[in-house]
Write a protein that holds these residues in place. Structure first.
Motif, short mmCIF file in Angstrom:
data_model
loop_
_atom_site.label_atom_id
_atom_site.label_comp_id
_atom_site.label_asym_id
_atom_site.label_seq_id
_atom_site.Cartn_x
_atom_site.Cartn_y
_atom_site.Cartn_z
N GLY A 24 0.82 -1.21 0.00
CA GLY A 24 0.00 0.00 0.00
C GLY A 24 0.86 1.26 0.00
N SER A 25 2.04 1.18 0.60
CA SER A 25 2.96 2.34 0.58
C SER A 25 3.46 2.61 -0.83
N HIS A 45 1.23 5.00 -2.72
CA HIS A 45 1.42 6.44 -2.52
C HIS A 45 2.42 6.97 -3.55
N ASP A 51 7.80 -6.58 5.88
CA ASP A 51 7.07 -5.33 6.13
C ASP A 51 5.70 -5.56 6.76
N VAL A 75 -2.21 -4.61 5.43
CA VAL A 75 -1.71 -4.21 6.75
C VAL A 75 -2.81 -4.37 7.81
N ASP A 97 -14.00 -1.12 6.51
CA ASP A 97 -13.57 -0.98 5.11
C ASP A 97 -14.84 -0.97 4.29
N ARG A 133 -12.30 -7.81 1.05
CA ARG A 133 -11.44 -7.51 2.20
C ARG A 133 -12.23 -7.66 3.51
N VAL A 172 -4.95 2.87 7.25
CA VAL A 172 -5.34 3.43 5.94
C VAL A 172 -4.34 4.49 5.52
N ASP A 221 -10.41 6.83 1.31
CA ASP A 221 -11.43 6.96 0.27
C ASP A 221 -11.97 8.39 0.25
N VAL A 232 -0.43 3.24 11.75
CA VAL A 232 0.58 2.69 10.83
C VAL A 232 0.33 3.14 9.40
N VAL A 260 0.37 5.55 6.49
CA VAL A 260 1.42 6.56 6.33
C VAL A 260 0.84 7.94 5.99
N ALA A 281 4.70 4.61 13.96
CA ALA A 281 6.08 4.51 13.44
C ALA A 281 6.07 3.92 12.05
N GLN A 282 7.14 4.21 11.30
CA GLN A 282 7.53 3.29 10.25
C GLN A 282 8.12 2.12 11.04
N THR A 283 7.72 0.93 10.71
CA THR A 283 8.04 -0.21 11.57
C THR A 283 9.54 -0.48 11.67
N1 LIG Z 1 4.07 2.19 9.17
C1 LIG Z 1 4.63 1.33 8.35
O1 LIG Z 1 5.76 0.92 8.56
C2 LIG Z 1 3.86 0.85 7.16
C3 LIG Z 1 4.25 -0.33 6.50
C4 LIG Z 1 3.44 -0.79 5.44
C5 LIG Z 1 2.34 -0.07 5.05
N2 LIG Z 1 2.01 1.09 5.69
C6 LIG Z 1 0.84 1.89 5.32
O2 LIG Z 1 -0.33 1.20 5.75
C7 LIG Z 1 -1.44 1.63 4.95
C8 LIG Z 1 -2.21 0.42 4.45
O3 LIG Z 1 -1.40 -0.40 3.61
P1 LIG Z 1 -2.07 -1.59 2.78
O4 LIG Z 1 -0.96 -2.30 2.08
O5 LIG Z 1 -2.97 -2.38 3.63
O6 LIG Z 1 -2.86 -0.69 1.69
P2 LIG Z 1 -4.24 -0.79 0.90
O7 LIG Z 1 -4.30 0.48 0.13
O8 LIG Z 1 -4.34 -2.07 0.16
O9 LIG Z 1 -5.36 -0.80 2.04
C9 LIG Z 1 -6.00 0.32 2.53
C10 LIG Z 1 -7.44 -0.06 2.82
O10 LIG Z 1 -8.09 1.05 3.45
C11 LIG Z 1 -9.43 1.08 3.01
N3 LIG Z 1 -9.99 2.41 3.26
C12 LIG Z 1 -9.93 3.53 2.49
N4 LIG Z 1 -10.61 4.54 3.06
C13 LIG Z 1 -11.12 4.06 4.22
C14 LIG Z 1 -11.92 4.63 5.24
N5 LIG Z 1 -12.35 5.90 5.16
N6 LIG Z 1 -12.27 3.84 6.30
C15 LIG Z 1 -11.86 2.56 6.36
N7 LIG Z 1 -11.10 1.96 5.41
C16 LIG Z 1 -10.74 2.72 4.36
C17 LIG Z 1 -9.31 0.71 1.53
O11 LIG Z 1 -10.56 0.27 1.01
C18 LIG Z 1 -8.25 -0.39 1.56
O12 LIG Z 1 -8.81 -1.68 1.68
C19 LIG Z 1 -0.84 2.49 3.84
O13 LIG Z 1 -0.95 3.87 4.20
C20 LIG Z 1 0.63 2.12 3.86
O14 LIG Z 1 1.44 3.15 3.38
C21 LIG Z 1 2.76 1.54 6.74
#
Ligand SMILES: NC(=O)c1ccc[n+]([C@@H]2O[C@H](COP(=O)([O-])OP(=O)(O)OC[C@H]3O[C@@H](n4cnc5c(N)ncnc54)[C@H](O)[C@@H]3O)[C@@H](O)[C@H]2O)c1
Ligand SMILES: [Zn+2]
Ligand SMILES: [Zn+2]
Length: 391
Positions: A39-40, A43, A169, A197, A217, A222, A261, A266, A308, A310, A333-335
């Motif tokens: 998901g990152s 972005h 990750d 995530v 979601d 999902r 998210v 969304d 988590v 970003v 955090a970034q993990t």
């Molecule tokens: N902190 C870290 O180290 C780290 C590591 C990996 C990913 N991330 C971040 O985690 C987030 C999720 O990653 P992912 O791979 O699961 O991505 P993804 O985009 O597949 O999942 C995001 C989900 O959020 C849902 N969503 C959108 N708007 C929403 C809302 N208003 N309410 C509820 N749900 C909603 C989407 O439908 C989607 O299923 C991303 O921002 C990613 O950058 C952070």
């Protein structure tokens, strides 16, 4: 070698680029057997991450076979099968010594740029902009791994790539999100986002003792996976999230709320989501923090908000009045992947969890550009894509 390269918003190409070389005695070169789209990465795909240059190799969820090591790497040998954390960490600095590997103060050669934006620089990351080091990523046939004596972990032949790849990750990230909730017996944990995530956060919350997990979601596949993991689900387009969480918690609110998210929530979920979208599109704002606002609103007094998902910059209209008056704790955090990876590998080996449950798509590296779109648009039931560069 072949690698997925960023050329601009919505423009990822499978290019031919020079093979990586050992540049430092602590480097290793990995032949990538599997890598995934995160998901990152979306972005980056959607053009919201600053500091990318045309031609940058992307990707940070990578595993493979060691083919070459620098003279200072004593723990790895050619032929070893390893998973590579997305965080690049020296293992020796103030932060690494304390387990805060994603705060490493020696792995970002462009730290001055990050300091201008954020005050201080975090660690360098694979394939994640020149602000975070400009390191070529792992959606490629080969990857140079700096500090290879610290990051990569060897994995046993009894486990498949699909079972261990996400130790790089999303499994540690989901686990950290749950661990940061300080879960007590009887707790209800609400998780926004049932993407990869969020799905790991749900499973981790149960492993850490949560009584009830509520997943929010709107994507049917999902939400079904979240229910499969034992969660109660809310479709944010069909139901009022706050009212439903109030109902499910006897009017008190969730003990902890996880934002899985982040900045690309969304845009149609609510009025504030629409306003965020307009502000970002007109350069009046940097992020779209609707989920963070809602998570604060839905958290009980003295509960925890664990982030988590970003964010990149300066977030508007965060209800700090609600947070301070009600004693909320924020964790995020970034993990620091290296802090979690050995412990979570053990859970996989013991059969406590099989991380391959999230995978819906396998593809060749050449199909990567199309898979970015499939994953971003959640087409064809897509939850997680694994690419095999040498298949
Ligand atoms: N902190 C870290 O180290 C780290 C590591 C990996 C990913 N991330 C971040 O985690 C987030 C999720 O990653 P992912 O791979 O699961 O991505 P993804 O985009 O597949 O999942 C995001 C989900 O959020 C849902 N969503 C959108 N708007 C929403 C809302 N208003 N309410 C509820 N749900 C909603 C989407 O439908 C989607 O299923 C991303 O921002 C990613 O950058 C952070
Ligand atoms: Zn990631
Ligand atoms: Zn360090």
């Amino acid at each position: 070698m072949k690698a997925l390269c960023w050329h601009g918003k919505h423009d990822i190409r499978c290019d031919t680029v020079p093979d990586p070389q050992i540049q430092h005695p602590r480097d290793a070169i990995i032949k990538v057997t599997s890598c995934a789209i995160c998901g990152s990465d979306l972005h980056i795909y959607d053009g919201v991450i600053p500091g990318m240059k045309s031609g940058d190799v992307v990707g940070h969820e990578t595993m493979g076979e060691v083919v070459e090591v620098g003279s200072d790497v004593k723990n790895l040998r050619p032929g070893d099968r390893v998973v590579v954390p997305f965080t690049i960490s020296c293992g020796e600095c103030f932060f690494c010594k304390r387990g805060f590997f994603s705060g490493c103060e020696r792995s970002n050669p462009n730290k001055e740029t990050a300091e201008k934006l954020w005050g201080h620089s975090p660690a360098g990351l694979f394939g994640y902009s020149h602000i975070l080091g400009g390191y070529p990523g792992g959606q490629a046939e080969y990857l140079r791994v700096p500090f290879a004596d610290v990051g990569p972990i060897k994995v046993p032949p009894s486990l498949s790539d699909d079972q261990v790849l996400f130790l790089s990750d999303i499994f540690p990230t989901g686990y950290m999100a749950a661990e940061n909730c300080n879960i007590q017996p009887g707790d209800t944990i609400a998780v926004w986002g049932a993407g990869p995530v969020g799905l790991f956060a749900i499973r981790s919350a149960f492993m850490l003792g949560a009584d009830t997990v509520i997943a929010i979601d709107t994507v049917p596949e999902r939400l079904a996976l979240a229910r499969g993991a034992g969660a109660t689900t809310i479709d944010f387009k069909q139901e009022d999230v706050y009212e439903k969480i109030q109902d499910l918690t006897g009017g008190r609110g969730a003990d902890a709320c996880i934002d899985a998210v982040g900045t690309e929530a969304d845009p149609t979920a609510s009025a504030d989501s629409i306003i965020d979208r307009i502000k970002v599109a007109t350069f009046m704002g940097t992020d779209r923090p609707h989920v963070l606002r809602q998570a604060i609103h839905c958290c009980r007094n003295f509960g925890t908000v664990s982030l988590v998902g970003v964010y990149g910059g300066f977030l508007d209209k965060i209800p700090m009045g609600s947070a301070i008056n009600r004693g909320l704790t924020f964790r995020m955090a970034q993990t620091p992947v290296q802090h979690y990876i050995a412990k979570l590998l053990k859970l996989v080996e013991e059969g406590e969890i099989d991380p391959s449950f999230v995978i819906t798509h396998h593809a060749a590296l050449e199909d990567g550009p199309g898979m970015y779109k499939t994953f971003r648009d959640k087409m064809d039931g897509c939850v997680k894509v694994v690419l095999r560069p040498h298949a």
